[in-house]
Motif scaffolding. Structure first.
Motif: not given
Length: 75
Positions: A42-47
């Motif tokens: 994912a952009r931005p990376p997602k927790p």
């Protein structure tokens, strides 16, 4: 609780602040009730958070109660 992003969890908990939710998730992660992983694609990376161990059992028991409360508050 199925795997959920922070914002999905927050939407279900109408009255919690971002900070309180973040601290709660960290505490549950330390107790090994929740596992945090990161979706790097994912952009931005997602927790992503998922219940584990005792957290999974707690989630299974309380989930119907939370759903009823959420439905009642939405009316």
């Amino acid at each position: 609780m199925p795997k959920s992003q922070f914002t999905e969890i927050k939407l279900c908990l109408l009255t919690i602040s971002d900070r309180a939710l973040s601290q709660s998730l960290q505490s549950m992660e330390e107790r090994l009730w929740v596992r945090r992983s990161v979706n790097e694609a994912a952009r931005p990376p997602k927790p992503i958070y998922a219940t584990i161990n005792a957290g999974a059992m707690i989630s299974k028991v309380t989930s119907p109660v939370i759903e009823i409360g959420h439905t009642e508050l939405s009316r």
